[in-house]
Design a protein around this motif. Sequence first.
Motif, mmCIF file in Angstrom:
data_model
loop_
_atom_site.group_PDB
_atom_site.id
_atom_site.type_symbol
_atom_site.label_atom_id
_atom_site.label_comp_id
_atom_site.label_asym_id
_atom_site.label_seq_id
_atom_site.Cartn_x
_atom_site.Cartn_y
_atom_site.Cartn_z
ATOM 1 N N ARG A 93 0.601 -1.148 0.079
ATOM 2 C CA ARG A 93 0.251 -0.380 0.043
ATOM 3 C C ARG A 93 0.593 1.392 -0.260
ATOM 4 O O ARG A 93 0.657 2.413 -0.535
ATOM 5 C CB ARG A 93 -0.881 0.048 1.193
ATOM 6 N N GLN A 94 1.732 0.989 0.852
ATOM 7 C CA GLN A 94 2.892 2.517 0.290
ATOM 8 C C GLN A 94 3.592 2.634 -0.451
ATOM 9 O O GLN A 94 3.740 3.437 -0.968
ATOM 10 C CB GLN A 94 4.524 1.851 1.787
ATOM 11 N N ARG A 95 3.509 1.923 -1.064
ATOM 12 C CA ARG A 95 4.408 1.878 -2.754
ATOM 13 C C ARG A 95 3.340 2.190 -3.490
ATOM 14 O O ARG A 95 3.136 3.446 -4.427
ATOM 15 C CB ARG A 95 5.559 0.494 -3.206
ATOM 16 N N GLU A 96 2.624 1.557 -3.151
ATOM 17 C CA GLU A 96 0.943 2.691 -4.103
ATOM 18 C C GLU A 96 1.337 4.088 -4.056
ATOM 19 O O GLU A 96 0.670 5.177 -4.835
ATOM 20 C CB GLU A 96 -0.358 2.189 -3.990
ATOM 21 N N ILE A 97 1.005 4.609 -2.915
ATOM 22 C CA ILE A 97 0.684 5.773 -2.188
ATOM 23 C C ILE A 97 2.057 6.734 -2.768
ATOM 24 O O ILE A 97 1.869 7.968 -3.488
ATOM 25 C CB ILE A 97 0.678 5.280 -1.175
ATOM 26 N N ILE A 98 3.063 6.031 -2.764
ATOM 27 C CA ILE A 98 4.395 6.683 -2.810
ATOM 28 C C ILE A 98 4.289 6.785 -5.053
ATOM 29 O O ILE A 98 4.825 8.135 -4.972
ATOM 30 C CB ILE A 98 5.483 6.191 -3.313
ATOM 31 N N LEU B 37 11.526 3.410 -3.111
ATOM 32 C CA LEU B 37 12.229 4.452 -4.186
ATOM 33 C C LEU B 37 12.587 3.389 -5.101
ATOM 34 O O LEU B 37 13.197 3.189 -6.446
ATOM 35 C CB LEU B 37 12.017 6.156 -3.839
ATOM 36 N N ARG B 38 13.709 2.970 -4.332
ATOM 37 C CA ARG B 38 14.642 1.954 -4.753
ATOM 38 C C ARG B 38 14.173 0.941 -5.294
ATOM 39 O O ARG B 38 14.419 0.487 -6.500
ATOM 40 C CB ARG B 38 15.720 1.575 -3.816
ATOM 41 N N ALA C 79 2.387 6.955 9.585
ATOM 42 C CA ALA C 79 2.182 6.023 9.207
ATOM 43 C C ALA C 79 3.977 6.217 8.615
ATOM 44 O O ALA C 79 4.759 4.990 8.750
ATOM 45 C CB ALA C 79 1.824 4.386 9.677
ATOM 46 N N LEU C 80 3.821 6.754 7.961
ATOM 47 C CA LEU C 80 5.141 6.451 6.933
ATOM 48 C C LEU C 80 6.475 6.852 7.552
ATOM 49 O O LEU C 80 6.516 8.330 8.211
ATOM 50 C CB LEU C 80 4.933 7.669 5.608
ATOM 51 N N SER C 81 7.404 6.403 7.302
ATOM 52 C CA SER C 81 8.724 6.636 8.183
ATOM 53 C C SER C 81 9.726 6.817 6.208
ATOM 54 O O SER C 81 9.443 5.888 6.123
ATOM 55 C CB SER C 81 9.541 5.076 8.709
ATOM 56 N N LEU C 82 10.711 7.451 6.752
ATOM 57 C CA LEU C 82 11.658 8.315 5.192
ATOM 58 C C LEU C 82 12.838 7.129 5.163
ATOM 59 O O LEU C 82 12.694 6.781 3.783
ATOM 60 C CB LEU C 82 12.654 9.436 6.554
ATOM 61 N N SER C 83 12.461 5.915 5.791
ATOM 62 C CA SER C 83 13.449 5.030 5.498
ATOM 63 C C SER C 83 12.400 3.526 4.744
ATOM 64 O O SER C 83 12.800 3.611 3.530
ATOM 65 C CB SER C 83 13.505 3.805 6.402
ATOM 66 N N THR C 84 11.383 4.268 4.496
ATOM 67 C CA THR C 84 10.153 2.942 4.040
ATOM 68 C C THR C 84 10.068 3.854 2.847
ATOM 69 O O THR C 84 9.994 2.803 2.120
ATOM 70 C CB THR C 84 8.898 3.076 4.243
ATOM 71 N N VAL C 85 10.204 5.361 2.591
ATOM 72 C CA VAL C 85 10.032 5.833 1.253
ATOM 73 C C VAL C 85 11.117 5.810 0.655
ATOM 74 O O VAL C 85 10.934 5.402 -0.720
ATOM 75 C CB VAL C 85 10.055 7.295 1.521
ATOM 76 N N TYR C 86 12.541 5.263 1.128
ATOM 77 C CA TYR C 86 13.646 4.824 0.266
ATOM 78 C C TYR C 86 14.142 3.801 -0.574
ATOM 79 O O TYR C 86 13.711 3.602 -1.475
ATOM 80 C CB TYR C 86 14.968 5.515 1.503
ATOM 81 N N ARG C 87 13.506 3.173 0.765
ATOM 82 C CA ARG C 87 13.597 1.559 0.483
ATOM 83 C C ARG C 87 12.590 1.105 -0.480
ATOM 84 O O ARG C 87 12.638 0.873 -1.916
ATOM 85 C CB ARG C 87 13.190 0.540 1.344
#
Length: 126
Positions: free
Chosen positions: A6-11, A47-48, A37-45
């Motif tokens: 879900r987080q990847r879809e949001i990004i 995106l990678r 609930a989103l964390s910066l490391s989740t965003v980084y991961r």
Amino acid sequence: MRKYSRQREIILEYLYQTTAHPSAEQIYADLKPQYPALSLSTVYRNLRLLAEDGIIRRLDTGEGVDRFDADLSAHNHFICSKCRRVSDVFETLIEPKSLEDALGKAFSVSSHSLYIYGVCDGCNQG
Ligand SMILES: [Zn+2]
Ligand SMILES: [Zn+2]
């Protein structure tokens, strides 16, 4: 094909709605108020992984921070040295044929990507 969280879809949705070529930090700052609930490391991961899967483009604009683009069409980027704004340049600036002419007969060019540096219209007018 990886199964997307879900987080990847949001990004990804965020990236599809912007032409600003945001950094991970910018994406995090914009999404955080809506998704606490989103964390910066989740965003980084994420995106990678999206970049590895070829779903988004990672731009190394030379400022030491990766920027991200969901527009995979062939285009080049202009980077403003004052405000760091990244603008799309869709015009064909170099014909693949002229690159092959420059490289030599045995080379074949499949794609290219240019980073153009200067000062943008907003900064020039300010
Ligand atoms: Zn500028
Ligand atoms: Zn772009």
